[in-house]
Design a protein around this motif. Structure first.
Motif, short mmCIF file in Angstrom:
data_model
loop_
_atom_site.label_atom_id
_atom_site.label_comp_id
_atom_site.label_asym_id
_atom_site.label_seq_id
_atom_site.Cartn_x
_atom_site.Cartn_y
_atom_site.Cartn_z
N ALA A 12 0.83 -1.20 0.00
CA ALA A 12 0.00 0.00 0.00
C ALA A 12 0.86 1.25 0.00
N ALA A 13 2.04 1.16 0.64
CA ALA A 13 2.93 2.32 0.71
C ALA A 13 3.54 2.66 -0.64
N ARG A 14 3.51 1.73 -1.56
CA ARG A 14 4.08 1.98 -2.89
C ARG A 14 3.14 2.76 -3.79
N PHE A 15 1.91 2.97 -3.37
CA PHE A 15 1.04 3.90 -4.07
C PHE A 15 1.36 5.31 -3.57
N GLY A 16 1.80 6.16 -4.48
CA GLY A 16 2.20 7.50 -4.07
C GLY A 16 1.05 8.34 -3.57
N LEU A 17 -0.18 8.00 -3.98
CA LEU A 17 -1.35 8.77 -3.57
C LEU A 17 -2.44 7.80 -3.14
N THR A 18 -2.91 7.97 -1.91
CA THR A 18 -4.02 7.18 -1.39
C THR A 18 -5.17 8.11 -1.05
N VAL A 19 -6.33 7.82 -1.58
CA VAL A 19 -7.51 8.66 -1.37
C VAL A 19 -8.60 7.80 -0.74
N THR A 20 -9.16 8.29 0.36
CA THR A 20 -10.17 7.54 1.11
C THR A 20 -11.57 7.97 0.71
N PHE A 21 -12.40 7.00 0.36
CA PHE A 21 -13.80 7.23 0.03
C PHE A 21 -14.66 6.59 1.14
N GLN A 22 -15.37 7.42 1.89
CA GLN A 22 -16.21 6.91 2.97
C GLN A 22 -17.68 7.09 2.61
N ASN A 23 -18.50 6.19 3.13
CA ASN A 23 -19.93 6.35 2.92
C ASN A 23 -20.41 7.66 3.53
N PRO A 24 -21.38 8.31 2.91
CA PRO A 24 -21.78 9.65 3.34
C PRO A 24 -22.58 9.67 4.63
N ASP A 25 -22.48 10.81 5.36
CA ASP A 25 -23.39 11.03 6.47
C ASP A 25 -24.74 11.45 5.90
N ARG A 26 -25.68 11.80 6.76
CA ARG A 26 -27.04 12.10 6.29
C ARG A 26 -27.06 13.28 5.32
N ASP A 27 -26.37 14.36 5.68
CA ASP A 27 -26.40 15.56 4.84
C ASP A 27 -25.81 15.30 3.46
N ARG A 28 -24.68 14.60 3.42
CA ARG A 28 -24.05 14.33 2.11
C ARG A 28 -24.91 13.37 1.30
N TYR A 29 -25.47 12.38 1.96
CA TYR A 29 -26.34 11.43 1.27
C TYR A 29 -27.52 12.14 0.61
N LEU A 30 -28.18 13.02 1.35
CA LEU A 30 -29.33 13.74 0.79
C LEU A 30 -28.89 14.72 -0.30
N TYR A 31 -27.69 15.26 -0.18
CA TYR A 31 -27.16 16.12 -1.24
C TYR A 31 -26.96 15.32 -2.52
N ILE A 32 -26.42 14.12 -2.40
CA ILE A 32 -26.23 13.27 -3.58
C ILE A 32 -27.57 12.94 -4.21
N VAL A 33 -28.54 12.57 -3.39
CA VAL A 33 -29.88 12.26 -3.90
C VAL A 33 -30.46 13.46 -4.64
N ALA A 34 -30.33 14.66 -4.05
CA ALA A 34 -30.89 15.87 -4.65
C ALA A 34 -30.25 16.17 -6.00
N ARG A 35 -28.91 16.04 -6.08
CA ARG A 35 -28.22 16.33 -7.34
C ARG A 35 -28.59 15.31 -8.43
N LEU A 36 -28.67 14.04 -8.04
CA LEU A 36 -29.04 13.02 -9.03
C LEU A 36 -30.48 13.19 -9.48
N ALA A 37 -31.37 13.54 -8.56
CA ALA A 37 -32.76 13.77 -8.91
C ALA A 37 -32.90 14.96 -9.86
N GLU A 38 -32.14 16.00 -9.57
CA GLU A 38 -32.16 17.18 -10.44
C GLU A 38 -31.64 16.85 -11.83
N ARG A 39 -30.60 16.04 -11.88
CA ARG A 39 -29.99 15.71 -13.16
C ARG A 39 -30.93 14.90 -14.05
#
Length: 392
Positions: free
Chosen positions: A322-349
């Protein structure tokens, strides 16, 4: 130019010799060769017409496309400096011939029976288009790399993905901050700079794989190509990387859902590819891998309680990948506010007609039934509502 000369010139192609493998060109060659041989001549002309009709009916456009995408010695060498004089001379001569051939009509041929109708031709500039291709080969590519931008590996060879996932970045709202360093790294790769290998780590359904595919789609018109490699194919990567090293395009080597057991032979293979092998890594490639495990290794308590005298050294070895990857980016499941933001943007789209209070309540209830919030769950909710599967 008479029939015999046209056929002789066609068969003598050197730079564009790969064109002779195309069914339409083969059919034309056979038709020209059948002239003066009784009823074989009209039969061969009819076979050529059939090939042209099956591909749109315009012979000029067919030959232009074949020439533009030809994978030959000139297009492969043009990114490494001026072409040899004799090679350049052959190129120019063959382009002139192909331009002339692109305007060939049925009425230009002798002894044609009246019942053959002929094919269409149009004004094309084969020499001009090919010169443009050579000037922009680092963006347009050649051969199958000009036609496709996503590939898999089969029997040690790259195989085009004819219908890749059409995922776009704008369809992945809520993770703009996580994507920013990955996009910057991709820009560095495209500019010819020292790009890092990237590990996208985190929760399932957070959009790690979709992010890599969307980036490949976003930058395809700037010369980026995606090569998806399965874990059991990692031993084939060194040879593939050698083949890609001289290619003027840039490549993301995509390894999805990566994890290893302690005694996995593929562990050492990937470690050597990322860093530490004698061959090194070509400057036109970067490895983008996704995983639900931070250190990529599945460990058990028995592994930690074994009889290894130097257990600490062994754990360091396991975590070194894992240390041989120069860049590690963490993706976590969203909290309530981020989850509803994602839903709103997808619904709008997608134009989902639903008021915000109702949408939020129903989206939260759907997440509970689905086992928790995630970007994937948000997308599923919007798609089910849009399709009328979920009713109020």
């Amino acid at each position: 130019m008479d029939v015999r000369e046209r056929r002789a010139r066609l068969g003598a192609l050197a730079v564009f010799r790969d064109l002779l493998r195309d069914p339409a060109v083969r059919a034309l060659d056979a038709a020209l060769g059948a002239w003066g041989r009784g009823d074989r001549y009209p039969r061969r002309l009819g076979a050529f017409e059939a090939e042209v009709f099956a591909r749109g009916g315009d012979w000029s456009r067919i030959l232009l496309e074949l020439t533009a995408r030809s994978e030959n010695v000139c297009i492969r060498q043009c990114g490494n400096g001026p072409l040899d004089r004799s090679l350049l001379s052959a190129l120019e001569e063959e382009l002139r011939f192909l331009q002339d051939l692109s305007q060939l009509r049925l009425e230009d041929l002798p002894d044609v029976p009246e019942y053959l109708t002929g094919w269409n031709t149009s004004a094309v500039d084969i020499p001009g288009e090919y010169r443009r291709r050579m000037e922009q080969v680092h963006v347009l590519g050649y051969g199958m790399f000009a036609r496709f931008h996503a590939f898999t590996v089969k029997d040690g060879r790259l195989v085009p993905v004819k219908h890749p996932d059409p995922q776009r970045l704008e369809e992945l709202p809520g993770y703009e901050r996580e994507r920013e360093p990955i996009l910057t790294n991709t820009e560095v790769l495209l500019s010819g700079g020292p790009a890092n290998n990237v590990l996208l780590y985190g929760d399932a359904g957070a959009g790690k794989s979709s992010t890599v595919k969307a980036i490949a789609n976003e930058y395809a018109d700037r010369g980026l190509r995606l090569v998806e490699v399965k874990k059991h194919q990692l031993y084939e990567l060194p040879d593939l990387l050698d083949d890609l090293a001289e290619n003027p395009l840039k490549f993301l080597i995509f390894i999805d859902d990566l994890s290893f057991t302690v005694n996995d032979d593929n562990f050492a293979a990937l470690k050597a590819i990322l860093e530490g092998s004698a061959g090194g890594r070509a400057g036109n490639t970067a490895v983008y891998a996704t995983s639900n495990r931070r250190h990529l290794i599945k460990e058990t308590l028995s592994d930690r309680e074994g009889d290894d005298i130097h257990a600490g050294d062994t754990r360091q070895e396991l975590m070194s990948l894992a240390a041989r990857f120069g860049l590690t980016v963490t993706f976590q499941n969203p909290d309530r506010d981020r989850y509803l933001y994602i839903v709103a943007r997808l619904a709008e789209r997608c134009g989902l007609d639903m008021g915000e209070p109702e949408r939020s309540v129903r989206a939260e209830a759907f997440a509970i039934r689905a086992g928790g919030r995630s970007a994937r769950v948000a997308k599923q909710f919007v798609e089910l509502c849009r399709g009328g599967v979920l009713h109020s």
